[in-house]
Scaffold this motif. Sequence first.
Motif, PDB file in Angstrom:
ATOM      1  N   ALA A  92       0.833  -1.202   0.000  1.00  0.00           N
ATOM      2  CA  ALA A  92       0.000   0.000   0.000  1.00  0.00           C
ATOM      3  C   ALA A  92       0.869   1.254   0.000  1.00  0.00           C
ATOM      4  O   ALA A  92       0.583   2.229  -0.704  1.00  0.00           O
ATOM      5  N   MET A  93       1.946   1.243   0.788  1.00  0.00           N
ATOM      6  CA  MET A  93       2.850   2.390   0.817  1.00  0.00           C
ATOM      7  C   MET A  93       3.570   2.553  -0.515  1.00  0.00           C
ATOM      8  O   MET A  93       3.783   3.680  -0.985  1.00  0.00           O
ATOM      9  N   LEU A  98       4.265   5.574  -5.572  1.00  0.00           N
ATOM     10  CA  LEU A  98       4.186   5.693  -7.020  1.00  0.00           C
ATOM     11  C   LEU A  98       3.218   6.798  -7.423  1.00  0.00           C
ATOM     12  O   LEU A  98       3.491   7.575  -8.358  1.00  0.00           O
ATOM     13  N   ALA A  99       2.085   6.872  -6.726  1.00  0.00           N
ATOM     14  CA  ALA A  99       1.108   7.919  -7.033  1.00  0.00           C
ATOM     15  C   ALA A  99       1.676   9.299  -6.737  1.00  0.00           C
ATOM     16  O   ALA A  99       1.504  10.244  -7.524  1.00  0.00           O
ATOM     17  N   ASP A 123      -2.752  15.169 -16.866  1.00  0.00           N
ATOM     18  CA  ASP A 123      -3.888  15.538 -16.016  1.00  0.00           C
ATOM     19  C   ASP A 123      -4.443  14.297 -15.315  1.00  0.00           C
ATOM     20  O   ASP A 123      -4.814  14.344 -14.137  1.00  0.00           O
ATOM     21  N   THR A 124      -4.505  13.186 -16.045  1.00  0.00           N
ATOM     22  CA  THR A 124      -4.945  11.931 -15.431  1.00  0.00           C
ATOM     23  C   THR A 124      -3.977  11.499 -14.340  1.00  0.00           C
ATOM     24  O   THR A 124      -4.388  11.048 -13.266  1.00  0.00           O
ATOM     25  N   GLY A 125      -2.663  11.662 -14.605  1.00  0.00           N
ATOM     26  CA  GLY A 125      -1.668  11.337 -13.583  1.00  0.00           C
ATOM     27  C   GLY A 125      -1.824  12.192 -12.342  1.00  0.00           C
ATOM     28  O   GLY A 125      -1.693  11.693 -11.209  1.00  0.00           O
ATOM     29  N   LEU A 126      -2.118  13.468 -12.511  1.00  0.00           N
ATOM     30  CA  LEU A 126      -2.296  14.353 -11.354  1.00  0.00           C
ATOM     31  C   LEU A 126      -3.559  14.005 -10.583  1.00  0.00           C
ATOM     32  O   LEU A 126      -3.603  14.133  -9.354  1.00  0.00           O
ATOM     33  N   PHE A 127      -4.596  13.556 -11.301  1.00  0.00           N
ATOM     34  CA  PHE A 127      -5.802  13.075 -10.605  1.00  0.00           C
ATOM     35  C   PHE A 127      -5.484  11.836  -9.772  1.00  0.00           C
ATOM     36  O   PHE A 127      -5.871  11.741  -8.604  1.00  0.00           O
ATOM     37  N   PHE A 131      -6.044  11.176  -5.818  1.00  0.00           N
ATOM     38  CA  PHE A 131      -7.050  10.217  -5.356  1.00  0.00           C
ATOM     39  C   PHE A 131      -6.443   9.040  -4.613  1.00  0.00           C
ATOM     40  O   PHE A 131      -6.932   8.654  -3.530  1.00  0.00           O
ATOM     41  N   VAL A 132      -5.400   8.430  -5.172  1.00  0.00           N
ATOM     42  CA  VAL A 132      -4.844   7.203  -4.593  1.00  0.00           C
ATOM     43  C   VAL A 132      -4.302   7.426  -3.174  1.00  0.00           C
ATOM     44  O   VAL A 132      -4.646   6.674  -2.251  1.00  0.00           O
ATOM     45  N   PRO A 133      -3.442   8.441  -2.921  1.00  0.00           N
ATOM     46  CA  PRO A 133      -2.979   8.640  -1.540  1.00  0.00           C
ATOM     47  C   PRO A 133      -4.119   8.919  -0.575  1.00  0.00           C
ATOM     48  O   PRO A 133      -4.123   8.413   0.562  1.00  0.00           O
ATOM     49  N   ALA A 134      -5.096   9.725  -0.994  1.00  0.00           N
ATOM     50  CA  ALA A 134      -6.229  10.011  -0.112  1.00  0.00           C
ATOM     51  C   ALA A 134      -6.966   8.727   0.258  1.00  0.00           C
ATOM     52  O   ALA A 134      -7.330   8.511   1.426  1.00  0.00           O
ATOM     53  N   LEU A 135      -7.187   7.865  -0.723  1.00  0.00           N
ATOM     54  CA  LEU A 135      -7.884   6.597  -0.464  1.00  0.00           C
ATOM     55  C   LEU A 135      -7.052   5.688   0.424  1.00  0.00           C
ATOM     56  O   LEU A 135      -7.559   5.123   1.408  1.00  0.00           O
TER      57      LEU A 135
END
Length: 382
Positions: A92-93, A98-99, A123-127, A131-135
């Motif tokens: 997970a880390m 990576l994100a 832009d997709t990479g920045l999204f 999103f991924v770290p927040a989740l």
Amino acid sequence: MHLPIDYETLRLIWWLFLGVLLIGFAIMDGFDLGVGMLLPVVARSDLERRVMLNAIGPVWDGNQVWLILGGGAVFAAFPTIYATAFSGFYLAMFLTLLALILRPVGFDFRNKLQDRRWRAVWDTGLFIAGFVPALVFGVAFGNLLQGVPFSFDADLRVTYDGGLLGLLNPFGLLAGLLSVAMLAMHGAAYLVVKTEGEIQARARRALRLAAPAAIALFVVAGLWVAWGLDGYVIASAVDGAGPSNPLAKEVARVPGAWLDNYGRHPWMLAAPLLGLGGAALAWLLAAGRRELPVFLATAASVLGIVATAGVSLFPFLMPSSLEPKASLTVWDASSSQFTLFVMLIATVIFLPIVLLYTGFVFRVLRGKVTAGYVEKNSSSLY
């Protein structure tokens, strides 16, 4: 060596410092992650996306210092937590890392070419970087409240019996969605402060959707913790100044035990009330013309929600579902008294410097990012 602060007090101080650093990260870097998540929602054109990115561009890397400080504090003050967490949450880390790498790369490469598809990829990479770290951070907290499947042998070598998919359980995903909604709300509030016109109007609408979602998810998670999860209680005597040996205690799993601290210390109820009240106030203020109060309200909500997890778990830091007595607590997972004292001195010196510098940066960079400014400085901005 006789030190002026006893071991038990130092352990408690470092628990508080760890909480401050995690809350600082959630508030300061949280709105960056939130803006990244809102990039495909709030912006309608390349220029609007550039306005959003330049709203966080000068501060996102400085805000990430809070994550580094939090990781460093865990490593130095609670090394057993650090080692066990990297064993249990390694994948997970790694996914989170990576994100997060996508963020600086996206900022640096997005504006190198005028091609629409090139910019859409970044832009997709920045999204994803938002999103991924927040989740993942939310999922991690959700699994801490359930207990993590690890144990120690007689030599205190850790064994982890789980995997990435095991973390994606229903309550863990609920906590992850709460984190996403919370930071999307906070990011929208930051855009309300830093932008104008249509972008600001859409950010207000996004906030008025994210705030009720955060409230609802927080309430559902609280009810689940109260009636659907077993909490952990220390069932033997604890020496707060004793050596760090997590196996030198007995721990029992009791339904609803995560609520016990609120009965013993009613002042702790301020945390969940702040989490709910801040989000509700932000929702109300978003309909008006007030800007900075909206951001302060979402920051208060983030503080309250993260603090709720901390005070509910106390004194546990990382409960074990596999072997409850191996659960790591404030009293048995810390560094030595001398190490904690030296680190305390360093923190008292350097943390105010970080705070002063952060305040200085935000004061210098105050004001709105406008479409006209971005167009005029197109070659030098993101």
